[in-house]
Design a protein around this motif. Structure first.
Motif, PDB file in Angstrom:
ATOM      1  N   TYR A  60     -14.941   5.064   2.763  1.00  0.00           N
ATOM      2  CA  TYR A  60     -14.664   4.992   1.319  1.00  0.00           C
ATOM      3  C   TYR A  60     -15.173   6.228   0.580  1.00  0.00           C
ATOM      4  N   VAL A  61     -16.130   6.924   1.176  1.00  0.00           N
ATOM      5  CA  VAL A  61     -16.656   8.133   0.517  1.00  0.00           C
ATOM      6  C   VAL A  61     -15.570   9.194   0.383  1.00  0.00           C
ATOM      7  N   GLY A 174     -16.014  -5.648  -0.197  1.00  0.00           N
ATOM      8  CA  GLY A 174     -16.681  -5.323  -1.450  1.00  0.00           C
ATOM      9  C   GLY A 174     -16.316  -3.936  -1.945  1.00  0.00           C
ATOM     10  N   MET A 175     -16.301  -2.956  -1.054  1.00  0.00           N
ATOM     11  CA  MET A 175     -15.952  -1.586  -1.433  1.00  0.00           C
ATOM     12  C   MET A 175     -14.488  -1.491  -1.862  1.00  0.00           C
ATOM     13  N   SER A 315      -5.091   8.501  -7.762  1.00  0.00           N
ATOM     14  CA  SER A 315      -5.204   7.044  -7.769  1.00  0.00           C
ATOM     15  C   SER A 315      -4.247   6.408  -6.771  1.00  0.00           C
ATOM     16  N   ILE A 316      -3.053   7.006  -6.626  1.00  0.00           N
ATOM     17  CA  ILE A 316      -2.089   6.473  -5.657  1.00  0.00           C
ATOM     18  C   ILE A 316      -2.701   6.492  -4.258  1.00  0.00           C
ATOM     19  N   CYS A 322      -7.239   1.938  -0.093  1.00  0.00           N
ATOM     20  CA  CYS A 322      -8.166   0.822  -0.273  1.00  0.00           C
ATOM     21  C   CYS A 322      -7.483  -0.529  -0.084  1.00  0.00           C
ATOM     22  N   VAL A 323      -6.216  -0.635  -0.527  1.00  0.00           N
ATOM     23  CA  VAL A 323      -5.500  -1.906  -0.321  1.00  0.00           C
ATOM     24  C   VAL A 323      -5.329  -2.176   1.169  1.00  0.00           C
ATOM     25  N   MET A 324      -4.984  -1.141   1.935  1.00  0.00           N
ATOM     26  CA  MET A 324      -4.822  -1.329   3.381  1.00  0.00           C
ATOM     27  C   MET A 324      -6.165  -1.619   4.055  1.00  0.00           C
ATOM     28  N   LEU A 325      -7.209  -0.958   3.563  1.00  0.00           N
ATOM     29  CA  LEU A 325      -8.533  -1.260   4.114  1.00  0.00           C
ATOM     30  C   LEU A 325      -8.976  -2.666   3.728  1.00  0.00           C
TER      31      LEU A 325
END
Length: 622
Positions: A60-61, A174-175, A315-316, A322-325
């Motif tokens: 996520y970093v 959470g992330m 943002s895209i 993030c959605v896939m993660l």
């Protein structure tokens, strides 16, 4: 006092039985399981949790800072600001990776402690068990099963992987939620589109839960079917690998048959595993389709929003990643929870073995240390039947003897002689009646202290692949002079003198290629020396010379009778001539003492059981 066990009924989870669990049991097992992980190795468990947490945060970093970097690049920010985001990305990833590498190295070092602790638990439990549990076939099968389940990754090791997975997946969820929360507030995305996205996520996660359950069911069924096969193959492999079996295999031409048998087991295993793998592949196909469909939908949704001007380029990238993660983490969490849930029944079986209670009353009285060694033993109307059986092995046994006497216990095989000794040594407690030492029920004495007054050589005694001295002393630290003297007294002196390394000579070749092979008679002499080394007031020989011919057995007993001196010596044999020198002879027949007296007295009772046995065996002593 009694050694306490768990409130889990281990009889309900015997090796051949199924397991059903209630919610309260699941909670209880989960709490015990976490406690077990920390008890095996606190360092390993803590490092595993922290490493899993950092590993989950790591991806996520760059997602977060890369999205910010793209936005600033698109906005035309200066080189300094862009460089800052690059340095932050690389620096934080480097520090987190360094921390994770350190934790992983510490975890690997602690893993040795954990593996050894888990392995030692079995030995420790065996030493703490009541002897009736040691001899219980169901207990042996239960231990064998949970050990094999451990080797294929169930119970304790699946517990580690489940906890590691749950920690990582919860962190990722959470992330992901933190970095995608703003997506729900974008005005350029309609409410219906947001609802469709949420529904897609829910359906994909539900699909993952269902497929994971199916995959686990197939694995559970496969390994369940393999347990008995693996146990049988393990015993088979143990026989083949034992070098002592080499003579029989070659003399009787067993190699071809053993190979064919092994191949049939392997073939059945491979066929079953193929069916499992194909079933799991079919079950997982739907989950793969749902995941890719959702990913495609997310791309369409965000591209539509971007064209409307409501979403930045950075943002895209961030939302899609993030959605896939999030989807991966949610599916992974469902999988880890499902795996942990299935593993609960394996943990229940695991704990059921280690929670088998020791019901032997431990007592608290001190065994009196008498300078005159004046101990009196009395069996008072003792009857006994083994656990889980209805037939009595001993019935109404009454007998008195004292230290200094030489007692012979004779009778045909199966007449109850060895059981008599097991009761006297408190390996079992009488079903009825009582056994007294100096007028006190032996149950009231401290258990370990009472056991210390006996030196016993059982007919199925064991020698170990350690040094000769360690075998005699039953320990690693011992008095060499005393051990050597005991070997000489037991008739092993000539062989000892011929050994170049003396007491440091290893027996057998399991631990040392230069170890010596000893004969059955020599092994019996070493076992006798072990009994002498302990120097207990009671010395018991339970047919340890059964493999010898009658004359050799008589010579061993005669020699030992002189060595025992003022000790109480109890000789057990189905050969009557070996026990003629004893002060008292107890004749067992079908679990009862039918005669007592000296050799002369019993032989004078014509028509008695001793008279019949003596004349039936007389041909061997002429």
């Amino acid at each position: 006092m009694r050694r306490k066990g768990s409130n889990i009924d281990w009889h309900a989870v015997k090796s051949r039985g199924g397991i059903t669990m209630k919610l309260t049991e699941h909670i209880q097992i989960a709490r015990k399981s976490v406690g077990l992980l920390f008890s095996l190795s606190k360092a390993h468990t803590i490092c595993m949790i922290l490493a899993s947490f950092i590993g989950a945060v790591l991806p996520y970093v760059p997602i977060y800072f890369s999205a910010r970097l793209l936005d600033r690049l698109y906005e035309g920010s200066g080189v300094g600001e862009l460089a800052l985001y690059v340095l932050l990305t690389v620096g934080i990833v480097f520090l987190l990776s360094l921390a994770r590498a350190y934790l992983d190295s510490r975890r690997r070092m602690a893993a040795t402690e954990m593996y050894r602790s888990e392995d030692w638990k079995y030995s420790e439990k065996t030493m703490q068990m009541a002897f009736e549990s040691i001899e219980d076939r169901e207990v042996a099968l239960l231990r064998d099963r949970i050990q094999r389940e451990t080797r294929v990754g169930y119970n304790i090791y699946r517990l580690f992987s489940s906890l590691e997975g749950i920690t990582g997946h919860v962190t990722k969820i959470g992330m992901s939620l933190w970095l995608t929360a703003s997506l729900l507030f974008l005005k350029t995305i309609s409410l219906s589109a947001k609802a469709a996205l949420a529904a897609g996520l829910a359906l994909t996660i539900l699909c993952k839960i269902i497929t994971t359950k199916r995959v686990e069911e197939l694995s559970d069924r496969f390994y369940g079917e393999c347990v008995n096969r693996n146990m049988l193959r393990g015993k088979f492999q143990q026989y083949v690998d034992d070098y002592h079996s080499g003579k029989d295999i070659r003399i009787y031409g067993m190699a071809e048959g053993l190979s064919a048998y092994s191949m049939s087991i392997n073939r059945a295993y491979c066929e079953a595993e193929h069916r499992k793998n194909m079933g799991q592949a079919r079950a997982s196909l739907a989950n793969v389709i749902m995941s890719r469909a959702l990913q495609f939908g997310v791309y369409l949704l965000l591209l539509s929003a971007a064209l409307g001007g409501g979403v930045s380029v950075g943002s895209i990238a961030r939302y899609v990643s993030c959605v896939m993660l999030l989807l991966e983490a949610a599916s992974g969490l469902a999988s880890s929870l499902q795996t942990a849930l299935v593993n609960q029944k394996y943990m229940k079986r695991y704990f059921s073995y280690f929670d088998i209670p020791n019901h032997m009353y431990q007592g608290s009285l001190t065994v009196e240390k008498r300078d005159d060694n004046d101990y009196n033993v009395e069996f008072r109307d003792v009857s006994f039947r083994y656990p889980h059986t209805r037939e009595y092995v001993l019935r109404h046994v009454n007998l008195k003897f004292k230290v200094g006497e030489k007692l012979a216990v004779v009778g045909m095989n199966g007449s109850g002689k060895t059981t008599f000794i097991k009761l006297m040594c408190r390996l079992y407690d009488p079903t009825e009646g009582e056994i007294l030492l100096n007028g006190v029920n032996i149950k009231k004495y401290d258990y370990d202290e009472y056991m210390s007054i006996f030196s016993v050589v059982f007919q199925d005694f064991r020698l170990f692949s350690f040094t000769l001295g360690q075998n005699v002393a039953a320990g690693t630290v011992y008095d060499e002079a005393r051990a050597g003297q005991c070997l000489v007294q037991a008739g092993f002196g000539e062989r000892l003198a011929a050994m170049d390394k003396g007491l440091d000579t290893y027996l057998y070749k399991d631990c040392d290629k230069d170890g010596v092979e000893i004969s059955g008679g020599e092994a019996q002499k070493i076992a006798l020396a072990r009994a002498l080394y302990k120097d207990a007031p009671f010395v018991i020989l339970d047919e340890p010379t059964a493999a010898l011919d009658p004359v050799s057995e008589y010579e061993v007993f005669s020699r030992f009778n002189g060595i025992a001196k003022d000790k109480t010596a109890v000789y057990i044999s189905h050969r009557l001539a070996s026990c003629r020198f004893c002060d008292k002879i107890a004749v067992f027949d079908q679990g009862q003492i039918v005669q007592t007296g000296s050799h002369g007295e019993l032989l004078a009772q014509k028509g008695g059981r001793y008279y019949e046995l003596w004349h039936a065996q007389a041909q061997y002593y002429e």
